[in-house]
Write a protein that holds these residues in place. Structure first.
Motif, PDB file in Angstrom:
ATOM      1  N   LEU A 116      26.792  76.528  17.712  1.00  0.00           N
ATOM      2  CA  LEU A 116      25.655  75.801  18.272  1.00  0.00           C
ATOM      3  C   LEU A 116      25.514  74.440  17.605  1.00  0.00           C
ATOM      4  O   LEU A 116      25.285  73.430  18.277  1.00  0.00           O
ATOM      5  CB  LEU A 116      24.371  76.615  18.081  1.00  0.00           C
ATOM      6  CG  LEU A 116      23.062  75.941  18.509  1.00  0.00           C
ATOM      7  CD1 LEU A 116      23.103  75.574  19.987  1.00  0.00           C
ATOM      8  CD2 LEU A 116      21.875  76.863  18.218  1.00  0.00           C
ATOM      9  N   ARG A 117      25.666  74.412  16.279  1.00  0.00           N
ATOM     10  CA  ARG A 117      25.550  73.132  15.563  1.00  0.00           C
ATOM     11  C   ARG A 117      26.624  72.153  16.031  1.00  0.00           C
ATOM     12  O   ARG A 117      26.344  70.971  16.239  1.00  0.00           O
ATOM     13  CB  ARG A 117      25.652  73.345  14.057  1.00  0.00           C
ATOM     14  CG  ARG A 117      25.388  72.066  13.266  1.00  0.00           C
ATOM     15  CD  ARG A 117      25.388  72.291  11.777  1.00  0.00           C
ATOM     16  NE  ARG A 117      26.721  72.524  11.244  1.00  0.00           N
ATOM     17  CZ  ARG A 117      26.998  72.528   9.940  1.00  0.00           C
ATOM     18  NH1 ARG A 117      26.026  72.360   9.051  1.00  0.00           N
ATOM     19  NH2 ARG A 117      28.223  72.736   9.515  1.00  0.00           N
ATOM     20  N   SER A 118      27.843  72.639  16.191  1.00  0.00           N
ATOM     21  CA  SER A 118      28.936  71.775  16.640  1.00  0.00           C
ATOM     22  C   SER A 118      28.664  71.229  18.035  1.00  0.00           C
ATOM     23  O   SER A 118      29.005  70.081  18.346  1.00  0.00           O
ATOM     24  CB  SER A 118      30.260  72.549  16.630  1.00  0.00           C
ATOM     25  OG  SER A 118      30.577  72.991  15.326  1.00  0.00           O
ATOM     26  N   THR A 119      28.022  72.046  18.874  1.00  0.00           N
ATOM     27  CA  THR A 119      27.726  71.636  20.245  1.00  0.00           C
ATOM     28  C   THR A 119      26.709  70.505  20.289  1.00  0.00           C
ATOM     29  O   THR A 119      26.828  69.571  21.097  1.00  0.00           O
ATOM     30  CB  THR A 119      27.202  72.830  21.064  1.00  0.00           C
ATOM     31  OG1 THR A 119      28.202  73.851  21.096  1.00  0.00           O
ATOM     32  CG2 THR A 119      26.862  72.409  22.486  1.00  0.00           C
ATOM     33  N   ILE A 120      25.703  70.574  19.416  1.00  0.00           N
ATOM     34  CA  ILE A 120      24.629  69.576  19.484  1.00  0.00           C
ATOM     35  C   ILE A 120      24.876  68.361  18.584  1.00  0.00           C
ATOM     36  O   ILE A 120      24.055  67.446  18.564  1.00  0.00           O
ATOM     37  CB  ILE A 120      23.266  70.200  19.117  1.00  0.00           C
ATOM     38  CG1 ILE A 120      23.261  70.690  17.662  1.00  0.00           C
ATOM     39  CG2 ILE A 120      22.911  71.319  20.080  1.00  0.00           C
ATOM     40  CD1 ILE A 120      21.924  71.268  17.245  1.00  0.00           C
ATOM     41  N   VAL A 123      24.737  64.895  20.485  1.00  0.00           N
ATOM     42  CA  VAL A 123      23.371  64.559  20.900  1.00  0.00           C
ATOM     43  C   VAL A 123      22.519  64.220  19.690  1.00  0.00           C
ATOM     44  O   VAL A 123      21.721  63.275  19.715  1.00  0.00           O
ATOM     45  CB  VAL A 123      22.740  65.731  21.690  1.00  0.00           C
ATOM     46  CG1 VAL A 123      21.312  65.394  22.088  1.00  0.00           C
ATOM     47  CG2 VAL A 123      23.570  66.047  22.917  1.00  0.00           C
ATOM     48  N   ALA A 124      22.689  64.986  18.606  1.00  0.00           N
ATOM     49  CA  ALA A 124      21.913  64.752  17.392  1.00  0.00           C
ATOM     50  C   ALA A 124      22.242  63.392  16.784  1.00  0.00           C
ATOM     51  O   ALA A 124      21.345  62.658  16.348  1.00  0.00           O
ATOM     52  CB  ALA A 124      22.170  65.861  16.382  1.00  0.00           C
ATOM     53  N   SER A 155      13.829  64.809  18.595  1.00  0.00           N
ATOM     54  CA  SER A 155      13.723  66.269  18.593  1.00  0.00           C
ATOM     55  C   SER A 155      15.101  66.912  18.490  1.00  0.00           C
ATOM     56  O   SER A 155      15.263  67.960  17.851  1.00  0.00           O
ATOM     57  CB  SER A 155      13.017  66.760  19.861  1.00  0.00           C
ATOM     58  OG  SER A 155      11.689  66.278  19.917  1.00  0.00           O
ATOM     59  N   ALA A 156      16.107  66.282  19.117  1.00  0.00           N
ATOM     60  CA  ALA A 156      17.475  66.805  19.027  1.00  0.00           C
ATOM     61  C   ALA A 156      17.983  66.721  17.595  1.00  0.00           C
ATOM     62  O   ALA A 156      18.667  67.636  17.107  1.00  0.00           O
ATOM     63  CB  ALA A 156      18.399  66.024  19.959  1.00  0.00           C
ATOM     64  N   LEU A 159      16.340  69.480  15.653  1.00  0.00           N
ATOM     65  CA  LEU A 159      16.986  70.756  15.980  1.00  0.00           C
ATOM     66  C   LEU A 159      18.270  70.925  15.187  1.00  0.00           C
ATOM     67  O   LEU A 159      18.565  72.015  14.677  1.00  0.00           O
ATOM     68  CB  LEU A 159      17.273  70.835  17.477  1.00  0.00           C
ATOM     69  CG  LEU A 159      18.015  72.090  17.959  1.00  0.00           C
ATOM     70  CD1 LEU A 159      17.197  73.341  17.675  1.00  0.00           C
ATOM     71  CD2 LEU A 159      18.340  71.987  19.449  1.00  0.00           C
ATOM     72  N   PHE A 160      19.033  69.848  15.044  1.00  0.00           N
ATOM     73  CA  PHE A 160      20.282  69.905  14.282  1.00  0.00           C
ATOM     74  C   PHE A 160      20.021  70.305  12.829  1.00  0.00           C
ATOM     75  O   PHE A 160      20.730  71.149  12.280  1.00  0.00           O
ATOM     76  CB  PHE A 160      20.987  68.550  14.336  1.00  0.00           C
ATOM     77  CG  PHE A 160      22.242  68.494  13.502  1.00  0.00           C
ATOM     78  CD1 PHE A 160      23.428  69.027  13.974  1.00  0.00           C
ATOM     79  CD2 PHE A 160      22.226  67.920  12.245  1.00  0.00           C
ATOM     80  CE1 PHE A 160      24.588  68.992  13.208  1.00  0.00           C
ATOM     81  CE2 PHE A 160      23.369  67.876  11.471  1.00  0.00           C
ATOM     82  CZ  PHE A 160      24.547  68.411  11.959  1.00  0.00           C
TER      83      PHE A 160
END
Length: 227
Positions: A116-120, A123-124, A155-156, A159-160
């Protein structure tokens, strides 16, 4: 940046600022202490990482050197574990290497929070660079659209930082378990490793706290502006 326009937001951010300063002091002082304490078995950090990966059944991971002090990291794209002191047999270097090996194991086992971290990440990164400038532009030109875009993008980034916490904690747990079961370190040395990894974890907690409180400041400023 925000406190330049709204000084009162400094009080919202102050706890996170204090925690961040303490975290940096703690990680540097703890690392400095244990980088000079060698393992009784004199096994280098790079060798320890190789042992941990082999015992976990993980292959194809390269052990490389980074010139950045405390810049140790695992690169999932290159399947490379980069260590700042791969030849050091110190408690600090071994603890950090074991932690990064934990990330490599997470990657090999498709650990969900890491995926999940790699995916965002894209965007982050985008959000962290543009969020505050867009937010400030929105305030200056009274553009609600820019203010809201800034909040969404930031917010992204928040989230990261939050997703990073379980990833880092889990890697440290894997490192401690692997060192303990392998018999590479003594009980006293394992205590030193735990201190090093706990200090490092505190920096991630501080980063998450800072990001969350910055987002809170942005929301408070936005609400105040609308009022």
């Amino acid at each position: 940046m925000l406190w330049l326009f709204y000084p009162e937001t400094l009080f919202v951010l102050l706890p996170a600022l204090i925690l961040a300063i303490y975290a940096q002091y703690r990680v540097r002082s703890t690392y400095a202490k244990y980088i000079n304490v060698p393992l009784q078995r004199r096994i280098s950090a790079g060798q320890v990482a190789e042992v941990i990966l082999r015992e976990a059944g993980v292959s194809g991971v390269k052990i490389e050197t980074t010139n950045r002090t405390l810049g140790d990291h695992y690169d999932p794209r290159a399947k490379a574990l980069r260590l700042s002191a791969p030849n050091s047999p110190s408690v600090a270097a071994v603890g950090v290497a074991a932690h990064e090996a934990g990330h490599a194991i997470q990657h090999a086992q498709d650990y969900a929070p890491l995926a999940l971290r790699s995916t965002i990440v894209p965007v982050a990164n985008f959000g962290s660079q543009l969020a505050l400038p867009l937010f400030v532009i929105g305030l200056l030109f009274q553009s609600e659209l820019f203010v809201n875009i800034g909040i969404i993008l930031f917010s992204a980034a928040v989230l990261f930082t939050l997703v990073t916490l379980p990833v880092e904690f889990n890697a440290s747990r894997r490192a401690i378990a692997a060192l303990s079961s392998s018999g590479i370190v003594t009980r006293e040395e394992l205590g030193g490793v735990k201190q090093v990894l706990t200090a490092a974890a505190l920096t991630y907690v501080a980063a998450a706290a800072m990001a969350a409180l910055q987002l809170l400041s942005m929301l408070l400023i936005s609400r105040r502006r609308q009022g």
